[in-house]
Design a protein around this motif. Structure first.
Motif, PDB file in Angstrom:
ATOM      1  N   GLY A 172      69.844  50.724  55.819  1.00 15.73           N
ATOM      2  CA  GLY A 172      70.430  49.699  56.652  1.00 15.73           C
ATOM      3  C   GLY A 172      70.934  50.304  57.945  1.00 15.73           C
ATOM      4  O   GLY A 172      70.319  50.192  58.994  1.00 15.73           O
ATOM      5  N   CYS A 173      72.051  51.032  57.855  1.00 13.40           N
ATOM      6  CA  CYS A 173      72.688  51.567  59.059  1.00 13.40           C
ATOM      7  C   CYS A 173      72.167  52.940  59.464  1.00 13.40           C
ATOM      8  O   CYS A 173      72.250  53.326  60.623  1.00 13.40           O
ATOM      9  N   ALA A 174      71.684  53.731  58.495  1.00 15.76           N
ATOM     10  CA  ALA A 174      71.247  55.119  58.716  1.00 15.76           C
ATOM     11  C   ALA A 174      72.402  56.045  59.075  1.00 15.76           C
ATOM     12  O   ALA A 174      72.188  57.149  59.559  1.00 15.76           O
ATOM     13  N   LEU A 175      73.633  55.618  58.816  1.00 16.38           N
ATOM     14  CA  LEU A 175      74.811  56.425  59.138  1.00 16.38           C
ATOM     15  C   LEU A 175      75.694  56.689  57.926  1.00 16.38           C
ATOM     16  O   LEU A 175      76.750  57.281  58.045  1.00 16.38           O
ATOM     17  N   GLY A 176      75.309  56.208  56.756  1.00 17.65           N
ATOM     18  CA  GLY A 176      76.092  56.444  55.556  1.00 17.65           C
ATOM     19  C   GLY A 176      77.138  55.400  55.266  1.00 17.65           C
ATOM     20  O   GLY A 176      77.898  55.537  54.303  1.00 17.65           O
ATOM     21  N   ALA A 177      77.229  54.352  56.085  1.00 16.56           N
ATOM     22  CA  ALA A 177      78.282  53.357  55.910  1.00 16.56           C
ATOM     23  C   ALA A 177      77.896  52.264  54.920  1.00 16.56           C
ATOM     24  O   ALA A 177      78.702  51.884  54.069  1.00 16.56           O
ATOM     25  N   CYS A 178      76.673  51.751  55.009  1.00 13.52           N
ATOM     26  CA  CYS A 178      76.306  50.590  54.182  1.00 13.52           C
ATOM     27  C   CYS A 178      75.921  50.987  52.758  1.00 13.52           C
ATOM     28  O   CYS A 178      75.937  50.150  51.862  1.00 13.52           O
ATOM     29  N   ARG A 179      75.562  52.245  52.548  1.00  6.64           N
ATOM     30  CA  ARG A 179      75.206  52.783  51.232  1.00  6.64           C
ATOM     31  C   ARG A 179      74.046  52.021  50.583  1.00  6.64           C
ATOM     32  O   ARG A 179      73.968  51.867  49.370  1.00  6.64           O
ATOM     33  N   ALA A 180      73.122  51.568  51.423  1.00  7.18           N
ATOM     34  CA  ALA A 180      71.940  50.879  50.909  1.00  7.18           C
ATOM     35  C   ALA A 180      70.881  51.852  50.402  1.00  7.18           C
ATOM     36  O   ALA A 180      69.953  51.446  49.706  1.00  7.18           O
ATOM     37  N   CYS A 181      71.011  53.117  50.741  1.00  2.00           N
ATOM     38  CA  CYS A 181      69.951  54.087  50.429  1.00  2.00           C
ATOM     39  C   CYS A 181      70.416  55.148  49.438  1.00  2.00           C
ATOM     40  O   CYS A 181      69.917  56.280  49.458  1.00  2.00           O
ATOM     41  N   VAL A 182      71.368  54.811  48.552  1.00  2.62           N
ATOM     42  CA  VAL A 182      71.912  55.827  47.657  1.00  2.62           C
ATOM     43  C   VAL A 182      70.900  56.245  46.587  1.00  2.62           C
ATOM     44  O   VAL A 182      70.048  55.455  46.172  1.00  2.62           O
ATOM     45  N   VAL A 183      71.020  57.500  46.160  1.00  3.62           N
ATOM     46  CA  VAL A 183      70.211  58.041  45.068  1.00  3.62           C
ATOM     47  C   VAL A 183      71.138  58.763  44.092  1.00  3.62           C
ATOM     48  O   VAL A 183      72.198  59.277  44.487  1.00  3.62           O
ATOM     49  N   PRO A 184      70.762  58.816  42.810  1.00  2.00           N
ATOM     50  CA  PRO A 184      71.625  59.469  41.819  1.00  2.00           C
ATOM     51  C   PRO A 184      71.510  60.991  41.871  1.00  2.00           C
ATOM     52  O   PRO A 184      70.427  61.545  42.061  1.00  2.00           O
ATOM     53  N   THR A 185      72.647  61.654  41.715  1.00  2.00           N
ATOM     54  CA  THR A 185      72.665  63.118  41.671  1.00  2.00           C
ATOM     55  C   THR A 185      73.525  63.564  40.498  1.00  2.00           C
ATOM     56  O   THR A 185      74.186  62.759  39.840  1.00  2.00           O
ATOM     57  N   ASN A 186      73.546  64.864  40.258  1.00  2.00           N
ATOM     58  CA  ASN A 186      74.418  65.429  39.233  1.00  2.00           C
ATOM     59  C   ASN A 186      75.661  66.058  39.854  1.00  2.00           C
ATOM     60  O   ASN A 186      76.334  66.875  39.229  1.00  2.00           O
ATOM     61  N   LEU A 187      75.969  65.687  41.090  1.00  2.00           N
ATOM     62  CA  LEU A 187      77.125  66.224  41.800  1.00  2.00           C
ATOM     63  C   LEU A 187      78.404  65.511  41.383  1.00  2.00           C
ATOM     64  O   LEU A 187      78.377  64.376  40.922  1.00  2.00           O
ATOM     65  N   GLY A 188      79.521  66.180  41.583  1.00  2.00           N
ATOM     66  CA  GLY A 188      80.806  65.591  41.266  1.00  2.00           C
ATOM     67  C   GLY A 188      81.347  64.768  42.418  1.00  2.00           C
ATOM     68  O   GLY A 188      80.609  64.347  43.306  1.00  2.00           O
ATOM     69  N   GLY A 189      82.654  64.531  42.410  1.00  2.00           N
ATOM     70  CA  GLY A 189      83.274  63.721  43.448  1.00  2.00           C
ATOM     71  C   GLY A 189      83.531  62.310  42.959  1.00  2.00           C
ATOM     72  O   GLY A 189      83.325  61.993  41.781  1.00  2.00           O
ATOM     73  N   PRO A 190      83.969  61.428  43.845  1.00  2.00           N
ATOM     74  CA  PRO A 190      84.268  60.045  43.444  1.00  2.00           C
ATOM     75  C   PRO A 190      83.069  59.318  42.868  1.00  2.00           C
ATOM     76  O   PRO A 190      83.209  58.405  42.061  1.00  2.00           O
TER      77      PRO A 190
END
Length: 281
Positions: free
Chosen positions: A237-255
């Motif tokens: 969507g935005c290509a800036l990380g704001a809309c989160r339309a392009c998320v993919v699953p990872t094995n990383l931690g964090g929120p």
């Protein structure tokens, strides 16, 4: 590549900009693929291999309007032009295929995380489809490209999909494969990569192309104990990380275990991706 929990969720690259550029050429490469050449506008910084531009799609004669831009990896960039390899997959890319020399297109970029620069290391690059773009740029045109230490393998279904009349692939450092054996190695490009690694090992594997291909490349990398960096493609969507339309699953931690392709990628350490859960077009 992991995003820390303290990082802001909106990412605006300091070196990216909004540009308008004239179309210099729109060349048919094969039945579905074409090369869009844009005049490089003043102020467009030197991109890194793996970065992309977010292109506005012009309205068409039918009156259809496109509100979302389309992301495309940079295939080549000189002082005079920027090249994008595009495949027709929907109305937006079909509309871009109809633009004429002299038309103008708006875009934002360069965006995203690039492939790591690994001077002195032998890299085996595995590509398919439009995945040719960043891998070609890394090895042969981008600043810091590593020439003789770079081996590019590119696979297609048939010879007609190899773009041999338009893209200089018949050169040292490149090996080609076709599923039907009509040119080069007979079989898929990951099978070719396995044969190459039997002959000579590599310090890293780069990949870009269909998800199924890159998943197989990750299995090969794990088998050989070689680091693998994969460039993903996803709807944005935005290509800036704001809309989160392009998320993919990872094995990383964090929120959240999810990361955005536009902001955290498109190039990822392939070992952090949950490959069995990635969307397959």
């Amino acid at each position: 590549m992991e995003t820390k929990a303290s990082d802001p969720c909106v990412f605006t690259p300091s070196n990216a900009g909004e540009f308008s550029a004239a179309v210099l050429a729109n060349t048919q490469l094969s039945r579905r693929y074409y090369l869009l050449r844009l005049a490089r506008p003043a102020g467009f910084v030197e991109p890194l291999a793996g970065q992309f531009v977010h292109v506005s799609v012009p309205s068409v004669d039918s009156g259809e309007r496109f509100f979302l831009r389309r992301p495309f990896s940079i295939h080549d960039c000189t002082r005079e032009f920027i090249d994008l390899v595009i495949v027709e997959v929907g109305a937006g890319t079909q509309a871009l295929h109809r633009v004429q020399t002299g038309d103008r297109l708006d875009f934002y970029g360069p965006l995203g995380h690039a492939y790591p620069t690994l001077p002195g290391k032998r890299i085996l690059a595995i590509g398919g489809g439009v995945g040719l773009a960043p891998l070609y740029f890394y090895g042969f045109r981008a600043p810091g490209g590593i020439g003789e230490n770079y081996r590019l393998l590119y696979g297609a279904r048939t010879k007609d999909d190899l773009f041999l009349d338009h893209v200089p692939l018949e050169r040292s450092g490149v090996a080609l494969s076709t599923d039907d054996g009509s040119y080069g190695f007979r079989g898929n490009v990951v099978q070719l990569a396995e044969r190459e690694l039997e002959r000579e090992s590599a310090d890293a594997i780069f990949s870009c192309g269909p998800t199924v291909m890159m998943r197989a490349a990750q299995k090969l990398a794990e088998k050989r104990g070689i680091p693998h960096y994969a460039s993903l493609e996803n709807r944005m969507g935005c290509a800036l990380g704001a809309c989160r339309a392009c998320v993919v699953p990872t094995n990383l931690g964090g929120p959240s275990p999810y990361r955005t392709v536009c902001h955290d990628g498109p190039v990822f350490d392939a070992s952090v991706l949950v490959w069995d859960e990635l969307p397959v077009p």
